[in-house]
Design an enzyme around this catalytic site. Structure first.
Site, PDB file in Angstrom:
ATOM      1  N   HIS A  67       0.803  -1.228   0.000  1.00 41.62           N
ATOM      2  CA  HIS A  67       0.000   0.000   0.000  1.00 41.62           C
ATOM      3  C   HIS A  67       0.840   1.285   0.000  1.00 41.62           C
ATOM      4  O   HIS A  67       0.637   2.176   0.820  1.00 41.62           O
ATOM      5  CB  HIS A  67      -0.964   0.006   1.182  1.00 41.62           C
ATOM      6  CG  HIS A  67      -2.270  -0.670   0.905  1.00 41.62           C
ATOM      7  ND1 HIS A  67      -3.115  -0.254  -0.107  1.00 41.62           N
ATOM      8  CD2 HIS A  67      -2.872  -1.733   1.489  1.00 41.62           C
ATOM      9  CE1 HIS A  67      -4.183  -1.039  -0.129  1.00 41.62           C
ATOM     10  NE2 HIS A  67      -4.057  -1.954   0.822  1.00 41.62           N
ATOM     11  N   ASP A 116      -2.246  -5.281  -3.868  1.00 41.51           N
ATOM     12  CA  ASP A 116      -2.376  -3.998  -3.176  1.00 41.51           C
ATOM     13  C   ASP A 116      -1.004  -3.358  -2.953  1.00 41.51           C
ATOM     14  O   ASP A 116      -0.598  -3.041  -1.841  1.00 41.51           O
ATOM     15  CB  ASP A 116      -3.131  -4.148  -1.857  1.00 41.51           C
ATOM     16  CG  ASP A 116      -4.638  -4.249  -2.064  1.00 41.51           C
ATOM     17  OD1 ASP A 116      -5.062  -4.438  -3.223  1.00 41.51           O
ATOM     18  OD2 ASP A 116      -5.389  -4.157  -1.075  1.00 41.51           O
ATOM     19  N   ASP A 121      -1.951   2.758  -3.479  1.00 41.20           N
ATOM     20  CA  ASP A 121      -3.067   3.418  -2.792  1.00 41.20           C
ATOM     21  C   ASP A 121      -2.791   3.580  -1.306  1.00 41.20           C
ATOM     22  O   ASP A 121      -2.082   2.797  -0.683  1.00 41.20           O
ATOM     23  CB  ASP A 121      -4.390   2.681  -2.990  1.00 41.20           C
ATOM     24  CG  ASP A 121      -5.052   2.995  -4.320  1.00 41.20           C
ATOM     25  OD1 ASP A 121      -4.745   4.050  -4.904  1.00 41.20           O
ATOM     26  OD2 ASP A 121      -5.890   2.182  -4.786  1.00 41.20           O
ATOM     27  N   ARG A 122      -3.400   4.616  -0.750  1.00 45.09           N
ATOM     28  CA  ARG A 122      -3.320   4.998   0.658  1.00 45.09           C
ATOM     29  C   ARG A 122      -1.937   5.556   1.016  1.00 45.09           C
ATOM     30  O   ARG A 122      -1.815   6.713   1.347  1.00 45.09           O
ATOM     31  CB  ARG A 122      -3.734   3.857   1.585  1.00 45.09           C
ATOM     32  CG  ARG A 122      -5.220   3.509   1.464  1.00 45.09           C
ATOM     33  CD  ARG A 122      -5.696   2.712   2.667  1.00 45.09           C
ATOM     34  NE  ARG A 122      -7.124   2.462   2.615  1.00 45.09           N
ATOM     35  CZ  ARG A 122      -8.058   3.253   3.124  1.00 45.09           C
ATOM     36  NH1 ARG A 122      -7.699   4.376   3.712  1.00 45.09           N
ATOM     37  NH2 ARG A 122      -9.336   2.951   3.044  1.00 45.09           N
ATOM     38  N   ASN A 129      -7.267  -6.038  -5.057  1.00 44.52           N
ATOM     39  CA  ASN A 129      -8.445  -5.249  -5.405  1.00 44.52           C
ATOM     40  C   ASN A 129      -8.108  -3.774  -5.645  1.00 44.52           C
ATOM     41  O   ASN A 129      -8.867  -3.054  -6.301  1.00 44.52           O
ATOM     42  CB  ASN A 129      -9.514  -5.363  -4.317  1.00 44.52           C
ATOM     43  CG  ASN A 129      -9.046  -4.853  -2.969  1.00 44.52           C
ATOM     44  OD1 ASN A 129      -8.072  -5.347  -2.408  1.00 44.52           O
ATOM     45  ND2 ASN A 129      -9.741  -3.860  -2.431  1.00 44.52           N
ATOM     46  N   HIS A 130      -6.950  -3.312  -5.150  1.00 41.93           N
ATOM     47  CA  HIS A 130      -6.556  -1.924  -5.384  1.00 41.93           C
ATOM     48  C   HIS A 130      -5.790  -1.739  -6.686  1.00 41.93           C
ATOM     49  O   HIS A 130      -5.449  -0.593  -7.026  1.00 41.93           O
ATOM     50  CB  HIS A 130      -5.729  -1.396  -4.210  1.00 41.93           C
ATOM     51  CG  HIS A 130      -6.575  -0.882  -3.093  1.00 41.93           C
ATOM     52  ND1 HIS A 130      -6.916   0.439  -2.959  1.00 41.93           N
ATOM     53  CD2 HIS A 130      -7.180  -1.534  -2.070  1.00 41.93           C
ATOM     54  CE1 HIS A 130      -7.687   0.586  -1.886  1.00 41.93           C
ATOM     55  NE2 HIS A 130      -7.850  -0.590  -1.332  1.00 41.93           N
ATOM     56  N   HIS A 158      -4.863 -12.811  -3.365  1.00 47.20           N
ATOM     57  CA  HIS A 158      -4.984 -11.600  -2.560  1.00 47.20           C
ATOM     58  C   HIS A 158      -6.162 -11.660  -1.590  1.00 47.20           C
ATOM     59  O   HIS A 158      -6.016 -11.396  -0.401  1.00 47.20           O
ATOM     60  CB  HIS A 158      -5.141 -10.375  -3.458  1.00 47.20           C
ATOM     61  CG  HIS A 158      -5.307  -9.114  -2.669  1.00 47.20           C
ATOM     62  ND1 HIS A 158      -4.274  -8.528  -1.976  1.00 47.20           N
ATOM     63  CD2 HIS A 158      -6.403  -8.342  -2.414  1.00 47.20           C
ATOM     64  CE1 HIS A 158      -4.716  -7.463  -1.330  1.00 47.20           C
ATOM     65  NE2 HIS A 158      -5.997  -7.320  -1.588  1.00 47.20           N
ATOM     66  N   ARG A 168     -17.204  -6.113   3.785  1.00 45.38           N
ATOM     67  CA  ARG A 168     -16.756  -5.000   2.945  1.00 45.38           C
ATOM     68  C   ARG A 168     -17.859  -4.497   2.028  1.00 45.38           C
ATOM     69  O   ARG A 168     -17.743  -3.404   1.467  1.00 45.38           O
ATOM     70  CB  ARG A 168     -15.571  -5.423   2.084  1.00 45.38           C
ATOM     71  CG  ARG A 168     -14.369  -5.882   2.854  1.00 45.38           C
ATOM     72  CD  ARG A 168     -13.298  -6.412   1.910  1.00 45.38           C
ATOM     73  NE  ARG A 168     -12.182  -6.997   2.640  1.00 45.38           N
ATOM     74  CZ  ARG A 168     -11.102  -6.322   3.024  1.00 45.38           C
ATOM     75  NH1 ARG A 168     -10.999  -5.048   2.743  1.00 45.38           N
ATOM     76  NH2 ARG A 168     -10.135  -6.932   3.678  1.00 45.38           N
ATOM     77  N   HIS A 185      -4.941  -8.796   2.104  1.00 42.90           N
ATOM     78  CA  HIS A 185      -6.212  -8.067   2.016  1.00 42.90           C
ATOM     79  C   HIS A 185      -6.717  -7.483   3.335  1.00 42.90           C
ATOM     80  O   HIS A 185      -7.592  -6.632   3.321  1.00 42.90           O
ATOM     81  CB  HIS A 185      -7.263  -9.026   1.428  1.00 42.90           C
ATOM     82  CG  HIS A 185      -8.509  -8.384   0.898  1.00 42.90           C
ATOM     83  ND1 HIS A 185      -8.522  -7.195   0.225  1.00 42.90           N
ATOM     84  CD2 HIS A 185      -9.808  -8.805   0.929  1.00 42.90           C
ATOM     85  CE1 HIS A 185      -9.770  -6.918  -0.145  1.00 42.90           C
ATOM     86  NE2 HIS A 185     -10.556  -7.864   0.280  1.00 42.90           N
TER      87      HIS A 185
END
Length: 563
Positions: free
Chosen positions: A282, A309, A312-313, A341-342, A390, A465, A492
């Site tokens: 991330h 992932d 992001d973030r 998923n990111h 993931h 989620r 995840h």
């Protein structure tokens, strides 16, 4: 209506106080457990449901957050004491008012990319007379706008609500504009095919010629070398940029490599050798460098699998992804990559990667990364024993490895798979909505590989989620038996110790972003497997310092209001 038991009410308040303290200490899982006990003692107190909803958002369990916030609103739809509280979380009286609940329900919808439902809540806050906004925006944003409208109606003069509403409306208008000018998928031309980094790069007119004053890492010819990768990482550590010419070269070369791989990749680790699996990074580049310092750089003798992932973030996502891609270009068997998923347009638009790429590279790179992310494999099997993915497993039994290999992954991942958040038995209904039962089944598998989570209960349940599903130990056991495997490794989810062993030891979650978003206080972890036994050896580590650039620095303006 049942008569309140004073003993239960008093006990529930005590539990709420303990839960609030756990929340303030960033122990969100513990807070959720305590709020749950408070709800069990007094299920008619909206504050407990709302507080638990807020705790769920901290763990990115947005489906559960929406359910709890909705229940709080059902219990107490008229309590609107929160104008003086603003957007904060009032521990004195709890999450409190209907206004606050709708704000946080809107925030949860927003985090899932569902702007329409969020906007409904905020519009209700802003004006009693405001109609629900247009319903012709993209379906994936339906949920968010709804909640914004509701909050707007409840409190028409709240400047905080007005600001959020305006930002959300701007985001929706931008999306509608992009949708209006977009080219149909069948007519789209690959961005990568229009770029030649050796001459002129697309419409940017960036010449292959590198300025003499450029002192950063350089690729000589077409071969990415270890010396180049080391120099590039050193430059990144010192917050220096890589020349676009070399960034293009890395991303275009990795695209060619990834396109040739199957959706499920088989990895062979020779006897006496080892293999390392890492979880979510991330965008935490300095923690990625720490992993390499602890465990060695990727090489043919020290191979890694990064399990999705990557971006992001964290606000150093460009540095992370170029480093991982460069190692893959240098030696394809030194590093393997699984899609998370990111690695998708919708997540990157909200959680920072798109904005970071525009800031550090260019608009063209946004589209180029999106193309490359669609090429990343979905899962790996190590030595015919360990299945690495993931997210998780599936809403039906009988899925074989050959089914995963058959997935046409070269697309944006669907945001709905089996839709178990609506009904545990609706997998077949999902399939019926498609003309081809086989192709729709594949779409469902892809979503679940990226989004699903384990649960302590047996069987299957709705996703916390709001996307994918939750699956129990019996589901894991049957999948392993059906495919003659020993273990599932997935990522995840942030874990306090960086990992968690579940499902009778048959499933391990590994998460490699310590002190996630600079606030969770968790450790990171990676797993080393030694062949031929392939027994997991888990190594944990703590976060390291990084430059003063906050997480989500490049995220969607509207989302940052809730961070």
């Amino acid at each position: 209506m049942a008569t309140e038991n004073p003993t239960n009410t008093s006990r529930a308040e005590e539990l709420k106080v303990l839960a609030n303290e756990a929340f303030k200490a960033h122990k969100y899982s513990q807070a959720i457990d305590l709020y749950t006990q408070a709800i069990e003692a007094n299920e008619d107190n909206a504050v407990y449901w709302a507080n638990r909803a807020f705790a769920h958002t901290k763990l990115e369990e947005y489906g559960s957050a929406i359910q709890d916030a909705t229940r709080a609103i059902e219990i107490d739809p008229k309590y609107s004491k929160a104008s003086s509280v603003g957007f904060g979380f009032g521990f004195g009286f709890g999450f409190g008012s209907c206004l606050e609940r709708k704000r946080w329900r809107g925030a949860a919808y927003l985090a899932m990319g569902k702007f329409k439902d969020a906007l409904k809540d905020f519009q209700q806050e802003h004006s009693h007379d405001t109609a629900v906004c247009s319903t012709d925006t993209a379906v994936c944003f339906t949920d968010a706008l709804g909640n914004l409208c509701e909050v707007k109606k409840l409190c028409p003069n709240d400047p905080d609500a007005s600001k959020k509403l305006k930002e959300c409306e701007k985001a929706v208008m931008k999306l509608k504009f992009e949708e209006a000018i977009s080219v149909p998928e069948s007519e789209k031309r690959s961005v990568a095919d229009s770029i030649d980094y050796r001459t002129i790069v697309n419409s940017e007119a960036v010449l292959a010629y590198v300025e003499p004053q450029y002192s950063g890492a350089r690729i000589e010819g077409d071969v990415v070398t270890l010396d180049f990768v080391k120099k590039m990482m050193d430059d990144f550590k010192n917050q220096k940029c890589l020349h676009k010419r070399y960034a293009y070269q890395i991303v275009l070369q990795i695209r060619d490599l990834l396109r040739e791989l199957p959706s499920l990749v088989d990895i062979n680790v020779p006897d006496g050798k080892h293999f390392t699996v890492c979880g979510d990074v991330h965008g935490q580049f300095y923690d990625l460098i720490n992993i390499f310092e602890l465990n060695g750089l990727p090489s043919e003798d020290n191979p890694y699998l990064f399990n999705g992932d990557f971006v992001d973030r964290g606000s150093f996502s460009v540095e992370v992804i170029l480093t991982l891609f460069a190692f893959k270009c240098m030696s394809p068997s030194a590093i393997y990559l699984s899609r998370g998923n990111h690695e998708s347009k919708s997540m990157n638009k909200i959680y920072g990667f798109e904005g970071e790429v525009r800031s550090k590279l260019s608009d063209t790179f946004v589209e180029l990364f999106a193309e490359v992310f669609c090429c990343i494999p979905l899962a790996h099997v190590i030595n015919e024993k360990v299945f690495v993915v993931h997210g998780g497993l599936f809403s039906v039994d009988g899925v074989k490895l050959s089914d995963i290999k058959a997935i046409d992954r070269f697309c944006e991942p669907p945001e709905e798979g089996s839709s178990l958040a609506r009904s545990v038995n609706c997998y077949a209904v999902f399939y019926i909505s498609f003309s081809s039962q086989f192709s729709s089944r594949i779409i469902g598998l892809m979503c679940e590989l990226l989004w699903s989570d384990p649960q302590p209960q047996l069987g299957r349940g709705p996703s916390k989620r709001g996307v994918g599903l939750s699956f129990g130990a019996d589901v894991t056991k049957r999948f392993l038996q059906d495919n003659n495997l020993d273990l599932v490794v997935r990522s995840h989810e942030v874990k306090d110790e960086g990992y968690e062993i579940e499902h009778d030891g048959k499933l391990i979650t590994v998460f490699s972003a310590p002190n996630y978003c600079d606030q969770m206080g968790n450790k990171g972890a990676f797993i080393r497997f030694e062949a031929p036994e392939m027994k997991p050896n888990i190594v944990t580590f703590s976060a390291v310092p990084h430059p003063d650039v906050k997480p989500m620095a490049y995220a969607n303006n509207f989302l940052r209001m809730f961070s």
